[in-house]
Design a protein around this motif. Structure first.
Motif, PDB file in Angstrom:
ATOM      1  N   GLY A 141      -6.047  -1.208 -20.495  1.00 29.76           N
ATOM      2  CA  GLY A 141      -7.264  -1.771 -21.062  1.00 29.76           C
ATOM      3  C   GLY A 141      -7.396  -1.495 -22.557  1.00 29.76           C
ATOM      4  N   GLU A 142      -6.403  -0.907 -23.200  1.00 28.97           N
ATOM      5  CA  GLU A 142      -6.476  -0.593 -24.612  1.00 28.97           C
ATOM      6  C   GLU A 142      -5.724  -1.677 -25.397  1.00 28.97           C
ATOM      7  OE1 GLU A 142      -6.116   3.638 -26.730  1.00 28.97           O
ATOM      8  OE2 GLU A 142      -4.189   2.872 -26.031  1.00 28.97           O
ATOM      9  N   ILE A 143      -6.296  -2.107 -26.536  1.00 25.16           N
ATOM     10  CA  ILE A 143      -5.680  -3.121 -27.371  1.00 25.16           C
ATOM     11  C   ILE A 143      -5.243  -2.441 -28.668  1.00 25.16           C
ATOM     12  CG2 ILE A 143      -6.046  -5.255 -28.659  1.00 25.16           C
ATOM     13  CD1 ILE A 143      -8.188  -5.952 -26.602  1.00 25.16           C
ATOM     14  N   ILE A 144      -4.016  -2.756 -29.076  1.00 23.86           N
ATOM     15  CA  ILE A 144      -3.454  -2.139 -30.280  1.00 23.86           C
ATOM     16  C   ILE A 144      -3.466  -3.158 -31.407  1.00 23.86           C
ATOM     17  CG2 ILE A 144      -1.390  -1.129 -31.315  1.00 23.86           C
ATOM     18  CD1 ILE A 144      -0.690  -0.081 -28.558  1.00 23.86           C
ATOM     19  N   LEU A 145      -4.039  -2.766 -32.525  1.00 24.65           N
ATOM     20  CA  LEU A 145      -4.056  -3.599 -33.721  1.00 24.65           C
ATOM     21  C   LEU A 145      -3.338  -2.834 -34.837  1.00 24.65           C
ATOM     22  CD1 LEU A 145      -7.796  -4.723 -33.669  1.00 24.65           C
ATOM     23  CD2 LEU A 145      -5.835  -6.025 -32.886  1.00 24.65           C
ATOM     24  N   ARG A 146      -2.326  -3.445 -35.394  1.00 22.64           N
ATOM     25  CA  ARG A 146      -1.585  -2.812 -36.502  1.00 22.64           C
ATOM     26  C   ARG A 146      -2.178  -3.279 -37.821  1.00 22.64           C
ATOM     27  NH1 ARG A 146       2.829   0.744 -35.827  1.00 22.64           N
ATOM     28  NH2 ARG A 146       3.459   0.574 -33.682  1.00 22.64           N
ATOM     29  N   ALA A 196       2.672  11.499 -25.296  1.00 29.77           N
ATOM     30  CA  ALA A 196       1.892  10.277 -25.098  1.00 29.77           C
ATOM     31  C   ALA A 196       1.388   9.734 -26.433  1.00 29.77           C
ATOM     32  CB  ALA A 196       0.727  10.556 -24.157  1.00 29.77           C
ATOM     33  N   ARG A 197       0.859  10.597 -27.265  1.00 31.60           N
ATOM     34  CA  ARG A 197       0.346  10.164 -28.567  1.00 31.60           C
ATOM     35  C   ARG A 197       1.487   9.643 -29.444  1.00 31.60           C
ATOM     36  NH1 ARG A 197      -1.719  14.086 -33.157  1.00 31.60           N
ATOM     37  NH2 ARG A 197       0.334  14.773 -32.606  1.00 31.60           N
ATOM     38  N   TYR A 198       2.631  10.307 -29.428  1.00 32.71           N
ATOM     39  CA  TYR A 198       3.789   9.882 -30.207  1.00 32.71           C
ATOM     40  C   TYR A 198       4.264   8.494 -29.772  1.00 32.71           C
ATOM     41  CZ  TYR A 198       8.443   9.997 -32.322  1.00 32.71           C
ATOM     42  OH  TYR A 198       9.569   9.712 -33.052  1.00 32.71           O
ATOM     43  N   ALA A 199       4.331   8.269 -28.456  1.00 33.26           N
ATOM     44  CA  ALA A 199       4.771   6.970 -27.934  1.00 33.26           C
ATOM     45  C   ALA A 199       3.782   5.872 -28.329  1.00 33.26           C
ATOM     46  CB  ALA A 199       4.927   7.032 -26.421  1.00 33.26           C
ATOM     47  N   ARG A 200       2.500   6.178 -28.286  1.00 29.19           N
ATOM     48  CA  ARG A 200       1.501   5.174 -28.670  1.00 29.19           C
ATOM     49  C   ARG A 200       1.625   4.834 -30.152  1.00 29.19           C
ATOM     50  NH1 ARG A 200      -1.911   8.120 -25.244  1.00 29.19           N
ATOM     51  NH2 ARG A 200      -2.942   9.156 -26.969  1.00 29.19           N
ATOM     52  N   GLU A 201       1.802   5.832 -30.994  1.00 30.30           N
ATOM     53  CA  GLU A 201       1.886   5.583 -32.433  1.00 30.30           C
ATOM     54  C   GLU A 201       3.213   4.933 -32.831  1.00 30.30           C
ATOM     55  OE1 GLU A 201       1.222   9.321 -34.363  1.00 30.30           O
ATOM     56  OE2 GLU A 201      -0.877   9.410 -33.761  1.00 30.30           O
ATOM     57  N   LYS A 202       4.301   5.449 -32.333  1.00 27.67           N
ATOM     58  CA  LYS A 202       5.619   5.003 -32.764  1.00 27.67           C
ATOM     59  C   LYS A 202       6.030   3.674 -32.129  1.00 27.67           C
ATOM     60  CE  LYS A 202       9.763   6.144 -34.541  1.00 27.67           C
ATOM     61  NZ  LYS A 202      10.041   6.257 -35.909  1.00 27.67           N
TER      62      LYS A 202
END
Length: 97
Positions: A90-95, A77-83
């Motif tokens: 409800g989570e927003i991803i900012l690069r 799960a962590r790998y998929a979120r990062e990669k």
């Protein structure tokens, strides 16, 4: 037999023995040299293959560690979120570069 015939025979014998000896020496030297070159080539090949084997064993260890990590669902799960920038509900991803 005369002295002259004996000397011609002995010269012919010596010449024949000299040529035969030289032929044997040259043939033996050539054969030994050929085998030495083959042995040296095999030695170099063995050295290269040992290095390659060491590299492949290290790569195998790395892949085994990765395979073990992929058995853990939290890691996946962590790998998929990062990669792949997957997010939880409800989570927003900012690069940020």
């Amino acid at each position: 037999m005369t002295k002259r015939k004996k000397s011609k025979k002995s010269i012919r014998r010596l010449l024949f023995l000299g040529v035969a000896s030289l032929t044997i020496i040259v043939g033996t030297t050539y054969t030994i040299g050929k085998y030495w070159v083959e042995i040296y080539d095999k030695y170099k090949e063995k050295k290269e293959l040992k290095h390659k084997l060491t590299t492949l064993k290290e790569k195998e260890e790395e892949l085994q560690v990765d395979a073990d990590k992929l058995q853990n669902p939290d890691y996946i799960a962590r790998y998929a979120r990062e990669k792949y920038a997957y997010s939880k509900d409800g989570e927003i991803i900012l690069r940020i570069p």
